[in-house]
Each structure stands twice: as C-alpha cells, then as structure tokens.
Motif scaffolding. Structure first.
Motif, PDB file in Angstrom:
ATOM      1  N   VAL A 293      23.563  18.979  20.032  1.00 44.44           N
ATOM      2  CA  VAL A 293      24.129  17.785  19.404  1.00 44.44           C
ATOM      3  C   VAL A 293      23.757  17.766  17.917  1.00 44.44           C
ATOM      4  CG1 VAL A 293      24.239  15.258  19.497  1.00 44.44           C
ATOM      5  CG2 VAL A 293      23.889  16.558  21.604  1.00 44.44           C
TER       6      VAL A 293
ATOM      7  N   PHE B 148      15.636   6.022  26.636  1.00 40.43           N
ATOM      8  CA  PHE B 148      14.652   7.083  26.390  1.00 40.43           C
ATOM      9  C   PHE B 148      13.751   6.655  25.233  1.00 40.43           C
ATOM     10  CE2 PHE B 148      12.904  10.838  24.547  1.00 40.43           C
ATOM     11  CZ  PHE B 148      12.836  11.786  25.551  1.00 40.43           C
ATOM     12  N   GLY B 149      12.476   7.016  25.313  1.00 34.32           N
ATOM     13  CA  GLY B 149      11.598   6.781  24.168  1.00 34.32           C
ATOM     14  C   GLY B 149      10.405   5.927  24.512  1.00 34.32           C
TER      15      GLY B 149
ATOM     16  N   SER C  72      27.329   6.729  16.323  1.00 32.12           N
ATOM     17  CA  SER C  72      26.555   7.877  15.883  1.00 32.12           C
ATOM     18  C   SER C  72      26.543   7.905  14.350  1.00 32.12           C
ATOM     19  CB  SER C  72      27.154   9.144  16.488  1.00 32.12           C
ATOM     20  OG  SER C  72      26.320  10.233  16.249  1.00 32.12           O
TER      21      SER C  72
ATOM     22  N   GLY D 288      20.320   8.220  17.326  1.00 36.22           N
ATOM     23  CA  GLY D 288      19.890   8.400  18.720  1.00 36.22           C
ATOM     24  C   GLY D 288      18.613   7.614  18.933  1.00 36.22           C
ATOM     25  N   CYS D 289      18.688   6.291  18.682  1.00 41.73           N
ATOM     26  CA  CYS D 289      17.453   5.485  18.583  1.00 41.73           C
ATOM     27  C   CYS D 289      16.780   5.258  19.931  1.00 41.73           C
ATOM     28  CB  CYS D 289      17.736   4.165  17.882  1.00 41.73           C
ATOM     29  SG  CYS D 289      19.081   3.211  18.640  1.00 41.73           S
ATOM     30  N   GLY D 290      17.491   5.402  21.053  1.00 40.00           N
ATOM     31  CA  GLY D 290      16.863   5.197  22.367  1.00 40.00           C
ATOM     32  C   GLY D 290      16.254   3.809  22.464  1.00 40.00           C
TER      33      GLY D 290
ATOM     34  N   LEU E 291      11.312   4.947  17.097  1.00 39.33           N
ATOM     35  CA  LEU E 291      11.129   5.516  15.758  1.00 39.33           C
ATOM     36  C   LEU E 291      11.452   4.483  14.683  1.00 39.33           C
ATOM     37  CD1 LEU E 291      12.745   9.078  16.248  1.00 39.33           C
ATOM     38  CD2 LEU E 291      10.360   8.380  16.571  1.00 39.33           C
TER      39      LEU E 291
ATOM     40  N   ASP F 178      23.001   4.518  18.375  1.00 42.48           N
ATOM     41  CA  ASP F 178      22.937   5.293  19.609  1.00 42.48           C
ATOM     42  C   ASP F 178      24.281   5.140  20.314  1.00 42.48           C
ATOM     43  OD1 ASP F 178      20.212   6.285  21.466  1.00 42.48           O
ATOM     44  OD2 ASP F 178      22.187   6.196  22.415  1.00 42.48           O
ATOM     45  N   THR F 179      24.720   6.201  20.943  1.00 41.65           N
ATOM     46  CA  THR F 179      26.004   6.144  21.644  1.00 41.65           C
ATOM     47  C   THR F 179      25.885   5.332  22.936  1.00 41.65           C
ATOM     48  OG1 THR F 179      25.357   8.289  22.520  1.00 41.65           O
ATOM     49  CG2 THR F 179      27.013   8.299  20.783  1.00 41.65           C
ATOM     50  N   ASP F 180      24.670   5.170  23.439  1.00 44.59           N
ATOM     51  CA  ASP F 180      24.440   4.497  24.723  1.00 44.59           C
ATOM     52  C   ASP F 180      24.151   3.010  24.493  1.00 44.59           C
ATOM     53  OD1 ASP F 180      23.520   3.594  27.136  1.00 44.59           O
ATOM     54  OD2 ASP F 180      22.022   5.175  27.423  1.00 44.59           O
TER      55      ASP F 180
ATOM     56  N   ASN G 213      16.264  12.510  16.928  1.00 43.16           N
ATOM     57  CA  ASN G 213      15.649  13.216  18.058  1.00 43.16           C
ATOM     58  C   ASN G 213      16.675  13.303  19.185  1.00 43.16           C
ATOM     59  OD1 ASN G 213      14.018  14.253  20.037  1.00 43.16           O
ATOM     60  ND2 ASN G 213      12.864  12.365  20.378  1.00 43.16           N
ATOM     61  N   ILE G 214      17.537  14.290  19.086  1.00 43.01           N
ATOM     62  CA  ILE G 214      18.538  14.525  20.144  1.00 43.01           C
ATOM     63  C   ILE G 214      18.465  16.025  20.465  1.00 43.01           C
ATOM     64  CG2 ILE G 214      20.901  13.994  20.882  1.00 43.01           C
ATOM     65  CD1 ILE G 214      21.316  12.237  18.546  1.00 43.01           C
TER      66      ILE G 214
ATOM     67  N   THR H 221       9.346  12.980  20.857  1.00 45.72           N
ATOM     68  CA  THR H 221       9.140  11.678  20.200  1.00 45.72           C
ATOM     69  C   THR H 221       7.830  11.691  19.415  1.00 45.72           C
ATOM     70  OG1 THR H 221      10.216  10.672  22.117  1.00 45.72           O
ATOM     71  CG2 THR H 221       9.108   9.187  20.599  1.00 45.72           C
TER      72      THR H 221
HETATM   73  C1  LIG Z   1      15.882  12.057  23.249  1.00 48.49           C
HETATM   74  S1  LIG Z   1      16.510  10.442  23.064  1.00 48.49           S
HETATM   75  C2  LIG Z   1      15.571   9.908  21.633  1.00 48.49           C
HETATM   76  C3  LIG Z   1      15.125   8.472  21.687  1.00 48.49           C
HETATM   77  C4  LIG Z   1      14.142   8.073  20.603  1.00 48.49           C
HETATM   78  N1  LIG Z   1      14.742   8.158  19.292  1.00 48.49           N
HETATM   79  C5  LIG Z   1      12.902   8.937  20.657  1.00 48.49           C
HETATM   80  O1  LIG Z   1      12.637   9.657  19.689  1.00 48.49           O
HETATM   81  O2  LIG Z   1      12.186   8.885  21.666  1.00 48.49           O
HETATM   82  C6  LIG Z   1      18.116  10.781  22.413  1.00 48.49           C
HETATM   83  C7  LIG Z   1      18.991   9.567  22.270  1.00 48.49           C
HETATM   84  O3  LIG Z   1      20.153   9.990  21.561  1.00 48.49           O
HETATM   85  C8  LIG Z   1      21.292   9.367  22.111  1.00 48.49           C
HETATM   86  N2  LIG Z   1      22.442  10.235  21.756  1.00 48.49           N
HETATM   87  C9  LIG Z   1      22.895  11.350  22.389  1.00 48.49           C
HETATM   88  N3  LIG Z   1      23.918  11.902  21.700  1.00 48.49           N
HETATM   89  C10 LIG Z   1      24.096  11.120  20.593  1.00 48.49           C
HETATM   90  C11 LIG Z   1      24.981  11.184  19.486  1.00 48.49           C
HETATM   91  N4  LIG Z   1      25.900  12.158  19.355  1.00 48.49           N
HETATM   92  N5  LIG Z   1      24.872  10.237  18.529  1.00 48.49           N
HETATM   93  C12 LIG Z   1      23.958   9.250  18.635  1.00 48.49           C
HETATM   94  N6  LIG Z   1      23.109   9.127  19.674  1.00 48.49           N
HETATM   95  C13 LIG Z   1      23.169  10.057  20.637  1.00 48.49           C
HETATM   96  C14 LIG Z   1      20.990   9.225  23.583  1.00 48.49           C
HETATM   97  O4  LIG Z   1      21.743   8.180  24.147  1.00 48.49           O
HETATM   98  C15 LIG Z   1      19.488   8.955  23.566  1.00 48.49           C
HETATM   99  O5  LIG Z   1      19.220   7.570  23.568  1.00 48.49           O
END
Ligand SMILES: C[S@@+](CC[C@H](N)C(=O)[O-])C[C@H]1O[C@@H](n2cnc3c(N)ncnc32)[C@H](O)[C@@H]1O
Length: 303
Positions: A244, A134-135, A221, A170-172, A176, A192-194, A239-240, A142
């Motif tokens: 969360v 995502f992002g 995280s 949640g760097c996607g 950012l 990021d968890t993913d 940005n989550i 974003t």
């Molecule tokens: C909406 S995207 C944001 C991506 C980017 N930072 C942006 O602003 O476009 C949220 C991201 O947070 C990650 N995420 C979800 N839950 C999380 C957690 N508890 N800790 C860290 N990352 C998490 C997801 O895998 C996803 O990549």
C-alpha cells in the motif's frame, strides 16, 4: 442483532509465536494476545479475534492448515488451533484482560482507557481504547513509528514544534496522531479508509482531552488530505503495509513540500528494497532505517 466475534485460540511452540502473529494479522485479526503456558514456558497460547462476518468457516480451516504448514517447514511441533463464536461483550472483556500499560520509547506510556489514571506519571500518558481499530502500541510497527516521532519532535526547538502540522495516514486507533500532539505538534490531519478507525480516532482524541481543531479526522486516504486542509505538511506518518505504501508514495509526494519528513512503517524487511527504490524514484532520501523483529521503519526526507 448482537455482533459476534470469532475467538481463535492457538497453542504453539514459542518459536512460532511471531510467524503466527504475522499470519493472523494478515488474515485480518484485530486484538491479538499471547501468554506463556504456566506448565511449559516454551509453549504459548495465542488468542486473536475477528468479526464474524469477516470470515467463513472454510477460511478458518485454511488458516489452521497454513499454520501447520509453517510449523512443518521449520520442523516445530504442529500448533493446535480452535475457534468459536463469542458475543461482543465477551470479546471486549476477554481482550481487555490482556492489555496492560506499556512504555514506548523514552517518553510515552500507552495506557488502556478502562484503567484508573495514575496520579503521577513521569511519562506522557497516551490513553487508548482501540475498540476494533488497529493500534494498541503492542505491535513493532507502531512502536517504531512512536519512537521515530519522539526522536523527530524532540530534536526540534520549541518554537518550530508549535507550528508543526503532521499527516497520519492509516490512523487506526489514532495512536500516532495523539502521540504527535502529546510530543508537541500543533495539528494532525488523520485519515483512514476504515470508518471504525475514524470513529476510534475521534473517541481517543476526546479521551486524551485534545480539541477537535488539533486532530482533524477524515475517512479516506492521502487524496482526502487536500480536501481537509490547504496547509502543507511538515511531517507524514504512515504505518500501512509495504504494498500500500508503494502505491501511496506518488500521492504522499504531491502533498509534501521540500522540507517534509516522513516516517513509513509496516514494511517487512524483505520488502524494504522495493519501498526504497520507489522512494528514491520520487525524490526521497532514506535517512535511517530502523528494524524490529521482521519489520522495518523508514525515516525519510525530501531531496
Ligand atoms: C497497521 S494499521 C496502523 C494503525 C496506527 N496508525 C498504528 O500505527 O498503529 C493500518 C491502518 O491503515 C488503514 N489503511 C489501509 N489501507 C489504507 C489506505 N490506502 N489509506 C489509508 N488508510 C489505509 C487500515 O484501515 C488501518 O487502520
């Protein structure tokens, strides 16, 4: 075995576009695009993609019903949804067609990795290939973060920007983190968890020729951050989704210092109050709250 993706196509009334985007995102779609129909400007075609293994046919049928329900509730024509499987190559090329350079805020230009780099640009060029993460900068949440980062960093004197350490939770795609470095921050710790997001952040860091000691990426995280550095964070971007963020606020508080500021996005307007209450409980002050579409972004500081 080749990876396959579901391509979802929805023809809908333009007034439903936002709701549909929201539903698709909630459903886990990655890479969404919309275009107006040439023969009728009030109708648009929304396309969205998601990995085959992530959903079953029944889930797609349920999504279609949901969308119809949404339309019925507001008295709009029912959207027509179709879906089919495409292979990874077709996915990459179909969605790349839709994604164009985009100016965000006063200084940043998000620039797809596969386009030739312009010789001159008055803006900071943020090159990106989000892959499946995502992002892309297209999403309001974003954009709000990028604009808030720009405002925060531009307000600082050069001398304090040089030492600035930021956490990107949640760097996607890493969008950012890269923006923070382009705007003058010294270092960013991105988590990021993913694993796909972690990989995307690594490769986008390289694409922007930022050294590995300026964007440090880890899978996990907030609780992973202390294992990555002993430095305290001057700023935190996250940005989550609201649920969360609410859960993460105690941990975010524990990795911050009295002067830390935060940019929290991904919060729907009707969830803002519960985020604000939790922040207040943990000693944060909401300095400003910015809105775009149905989303809002909190600019917060300690005390
Ligand atoms: C909406 S995207 C944001 C991506 C980017 N930072 C942006 O602003 O476009 C949220 C991201 O947070 C990650 N995420 C979800 N839950 C999380 C957690 N508890 N800790 C860290 N990352 C998490 C997801 O895998 C996803 O990549």
């Amino acid at each position: 075995m080749a990876n396959h993706w579901w391509e979802i196509q929805i023809v809908c009334d333009l007034d439903l576009e936002e709701t549909i985007f929201w539903r698709l995102e909630d459903f886990g779609c990655r890479g969404m695009a919309s275009e107006r129909q040439k023969n009728d400007g009030n109708v648009c075609l929304v396309k969205a993609y998601l990995p085959q293994e992530q959903v079953k046919l029944l889930d797609l049928a349920a999504l279609s019903l949901w969308l119809r329900q949404d339309a019925l509730l507001v008295g709009l024509e029912l959207p027509k949804m179709q879906w089919h499987l495409i292979d990874e190559e077709d996915w990459a090329s179909s969605w790349k067609q839709y994604w164009q350079p985009q100016e965000v805020g006063d200084r940043i230009l998000i620039y797809p990795a596969w386009l030739p780099v312009p010789e001159k640009s008055e803006r900071l060029l943020l090159r990106l290939d989000p892959g499946t993460a995502f992002g892309t900068g297209n999403h309001a949440t974003t954009q709000l973060c990028l604009e808030a980062l720009e405002m925060r960093l531009d307000d600082l004197p050069n001398s304090s920007r040089e030492d600035l350490v930021i956490a990107d939770i949640g760097c996607g795609s890493g969008i950012l983190s890269i923006a923070a470095i382009l705007l003058g921050a010294s270092r960013v710790y991105a988590v990021d968890t993913d694993i796909m997001a972690v990989n995307a952040t690594h490769s986008n860091r390289q694409l922007n020729q930022i050294s590995a000691d300026r964007i440090i990426v880890g899978q996990g995280s907030v609780n992973t951050l202390p294992q990555m550095t002993q430095a305290s964070f001057d700023g935190i971007a996250c940005n989550i989704l609201a649920d969360v963020i609410i859960q993460l606020i105690p941990q975010i508080t524990s990795v911050s210092k009295p002067s830390t500021w935060g940019i929290l996005s991904g919060i729907l307007i009707d969830q803002a109050q519960s985020v604000a209450d939790t922040l207040e409980h943990y000693g944060w002050t909401v300095a400003t709250l910015w809105r775009r579409k149905e989303w809002c972004c909190f600019n917060v500081r300690r005390s």
